[in-house]
Design a protein around this motif. Structure first.
Motif, PDB file in Angstrom:
ATOM      1  N   THR A 149       0.857  -1.185   0.000  1.00  0.00           N
ATOM      2  CA  THR A 149       0.000   0.000   0.000  1.00  0.00           C
ATOM      3  C   THR A 149       0.890   1.230   0.000  1.00  0.00           C
ATOM      4  O   THR A 149       1.889   1.287   0.702  1.00  0.00           O
ATOM      5  CB  THR A 149      -0.928   0.021   1.231  1.00  0.00           C
ATOM      6  OG1 THR A 149      -0.137  -0.065   2.408  1.00  0.00           O
ATOM      7  CG2 THR A 149      -1.916  -1.133   1.179  1.00  0.00           C
ATOM      8  N   MET A 150       0.508   2.191  -0.797  1.00  0.00           N
ATOM      9  CA  MET A 150       1.263   3.432  -0.912  1.00  0.00           C
ATOM     10  C   MET A 150       0.275   4.584  -0.925  1.00  0.00           C
ATOM     11  O   MET A 150      -0.769   4.484  -1.555  1.00  0.00           O
ATOM     12  CB  MET A 150       2.083   3.469  -2.209  1.00  0.00           C
ATOM     13  CG  MET A 150       3.139   2.438  -2.346  1.00  0.00           C
ATOM     14  SD  MET A 150       4.040   2.680  -3.905  1.00  0.00           S
ATOM     15  CE  MET A 150       5.200   1.349  -3.821  1.00  0.00           C
ATOM     16  N   LEU A 175       3.183   6.634  -4.285  1.00  0.00           N
ATOM     17  CA  LEU A 175       2.846   6.030  -5.562  1.00  0.00           C
ATOM     18  C   LEU A 175       3.405   6.849  -6.724  1.00  0.00           C
ATOM     19  O   LEU A 175       3.978   6.298  -7.670  1.00  0.00           O
ATOM     20  CB  LEU A 175       1.331   5.867  -5.695  1.00  0.00           C
ATOM     21  CG  LEU A 175       0.837   5.142  -6.935  1.00  0.00           C
ATOM     22  CD1 LEU A 175       1.390   3.723  -7.017  1.00  0.00           C
ATOM     23  CD2 LEU A 175      -0.688   5.128  -6.966  1.00  0.00           C
ATOM     24  N   MET A 176       3.264   8.164  -6.650  1.00  0.00           N
ATOM     25  CA  MET A 176       3.795   9.027  -7.710  1.00  0.00           C
ATOM     26  C   MET A 176       5.321   8.937  -7.781  1.00  0.00           C
ATOM     27  O   MET A 176       5.889   8.926  -8.877  1.00  0.00           O
ATOM     28  CB  MET A 176       3.349  10.484  -7.498  1.00  0.00           C
ATOM     29  CG  MET A 176       1.896  10.727  -7.862  1.00  0.00           C
ATOM     30  SD  MET A 176       1.452  10.178  -9.535  1.00  0.00           S
ATOM     31  CE  MET A 176       2.443  11.238 -10.541  1.00  0.00           C
ATOM     32  N   ASN A 177       5.978   8.872  -6.634  1.00  0.00           N
ATOM     33  CA  ASN A 177       7.439   8.710  -6.625  1.00  0.00           C
ATOM     34  C   ASN A 177       7.839   7.373  -7.227  1.00  0.00           C
ATOM     35  O   ASN A 177       8.812   7.289  -7.980  1.00  0.00           O
ATOM     36  CB  ASN A 177       7.989   8.849  -5.202  1.00  0.00           C
ATOM     37  CG  ASN A 177       8.015  10.288  -4.733  1.00  0.00           C
ATOM     38  OD1 ASN A 177       8.014  11.215  -5.536  1.00  0.00           O
ATOM     39  ND2 ASN A 177       8.027  10.474  -3.430  1.00  0.00           N
ATOM     40  N   TYR A 178       7.103   6.328  -6.871  1.00  0.00           N
ATOM     41  CA  TYR A 178       7.372   4.998  -7.399  1.00  0.00           C
ATOM     42  C   TYR A 178       7.215   4.985  -8.919  1.00  0.00           C
ATOM     43  O   TYR A 178       8.073   4.460  -9.638  1.00  0.00           O
ATOM     44  CB  TYR A 178       6.427   3.985  -6.746  1.00  0.00           C
ATOM     45  CG  TYR A 178       6.503   2.597  -7.306  1.00  0.00           C
ATOM     46  CD1 TYR A 178       7.673   1.854  -7.232  1.00  0.00           C
ATOM     47  CD2 TYR A 178       5.396   2.012  -7.910  1.00  0.00           C
ATOM     48  CE1 TYR A 178       7.744   0.572  -7.742  1.00  0.00           C
ATOM     49  CE2 TYR A 178       5.452   0.725  -8.416  1.00  0.00           C
ATOM     50  CZ  TYR A 178       6.636   0.014  -8.326  1.00  0.00           C
ATOM     51  OH  TYR A 178       6.696  -1.263  -8.829  1.00  0.00           O
ATOM     52  N   ILE A 179       6.146   5.587  -9.411  1.00  0.00           N
ATOM     53  CA  ILE A 179       5.914   5.634 -10.858  1.00  0.00           C
ATOM     54  C   ILE A 179       6.972   6.485 -11.548  1.00  0.00           C
ATOM     55  O   ILE A 179       7.569   6.070 -12.544  1.00  0.00           O
ATOM     56  CB  ILE A 179       4.491   6.159 -11.168  1.00  0.00           C
ATOM     57  CG1 ILE A 179       3.454   5.106 -10.751  1.00  0.00           C
ATOM     58  CG2 ILE A 179       4.346   6.507 -12.649  1.00  0.00           C
ATOM     59  CD1 ILE A 179       2.021   5.605 -10.765  1.00  0.00           C
ATOM     60  N   THR A 180       7.217   7.677 -11.009  1.00  0.00           N
ATOM     61  CA  THR A 180       8.126   8.636 -11.648  1.00  0.00           C
ATOM     62  C   THR A 180       9.583   8.203 -11.594  1.00  0.00           C
ATOM     63  O   THR A 180      10.310   8.328 -12.582  1.00  0.00           O
ATOM     64  CB  THR A 180       7.975  10.024 -10.996  1.00  0.00           C
ATOM     65  OG1 THR A 180       6.598  10.407 -11.053  1.00  0.00           O
ATOM     66  CG2 THR A 180       8.825  11.058 -11.697  1.00  0.00           C
ATOM     67  N   PHE A 181      10.027   7.709 -10.444  1.00  0.00           N
ATOM     68  CA  PHE A 181      11.446   7.412 -10.271  1.00  0.00           C
ATOM     69  C   PHE A 181      11.782   5.922 -10.332  1.00  0.00           C
ATOM     70  O   PHE A 181      12.945   5.550 -10.300  1.00  0.00           O
ATOM     71  CB  PHE A 181      11.941   8.001  -8.943  1.00  0.00           C
ATOM     72  CG  PHE A 181      11.746   9.484  -8.862  1.00  0.00           C
ATOM     73  CD1 PHE A 181      12.431  10.339  -9.700  1.00  0.00           C
ATOM     74  CD2 PHE A 181      10.840  10.016  -7.957  1.00  0.00           C
ATOM     75  CE1 PHE A 181      12.235  11.704  -9.643  1.00  0.00           C
ATOM     76  CE2 PHE A 181      10.636  11.391  -7.884  1.00  0.00           C
ATOM     77  CZ  PHE A 181      11.338  12.237  -8.726  1.00  0.00           C
TER      78      PHE A 181
END
Length: 192
Positions: free
Chosen positions: A137-138, A143-149
């Protein structure tokens, strides 16, 4: 050996090479070590270019099922599902476009389209399938950091590296393995 048997043997060999390449995986983004990079999609892309997108899917599927049988899973099948989804998202659009009309332009456009699809499928499948299946769970920021970076860079690197290696190899292997023109199909081909 008839044409159908020859095709099955070649798809099997490409699947075996993909399994070996799947063993050589490593993280390239320190913050997201579970996002592994490998070259196992290259044989699937070669198969999709040579025999059509269904061959690419079969190679992706065989690679992931057999890696489960041989190596097992450390992710409760989530990593293998992710590998199958991302690999298929990359090779199917490229193989579909190239196989319909075999020329250099379609190969390049197909690989670019595959690179876009791997990003879209990567984001959607992680949000709605993979992260929930892995019980991660994020919050929105995480979640945005995971997607972006994490996701965008790893899938981008995978798409570019797979496409470049496939382009170089297909050009060299096309006559011997796929009975296609050695100039990466710059002329339309109707057989196979």
């Amino acid at each position: 050996m008839n044409e159908k048997t020859s095709k099955l043997v070649k798809i099997s060999l490409l699947s075996a090479i993909a399994i070996i390449l799947r063993y050589i995986e490593f993280p390239i983004i320190p913050a997201f070590t579970w996002l592994q990079f490998d070259f196992s999609d290259v044989p699937a892309m070669l198969g999709a270019f040579g025999f059509g997108p269904i061959a690419g899917i079969i190679i992706e599927l065989l690679k992931n099922v057999l890696i489960l049988v041989i190596k097992g899973t450390g992710t409760g099948f989530v990593g293998e599902l992710a590998n199958f989804l991302m690999g298929s998202a990359l090779v199917v659009p490229a193989g579909l476009l190239y196989y319909r009309k075999k020329n250099k332009k379609n190969a390049i456009i197909g690989m670019i389209l595959g690179a876009v699809c791997i990003q879209i499928v990567g984001i959607l499948s992680n949000i709605y399938i993979l992260l929930p299946a892995y019980h991660m769970t994020m919050d929105n920021t995480m979640l945005m950091n995971y997607i972006t970076f994490g996701l965008l860079p790893i899938n981008g690197i995978k798409a570019v590296a797979t496409s470049v290696v496939t382009y170089i190899l297909y050009k060299k292997l096309s006559v011997a393995i796929f009975k296609a023109e050695s100039n990466f199909g710059s002329q339309e081909r109707t057989t196979n």
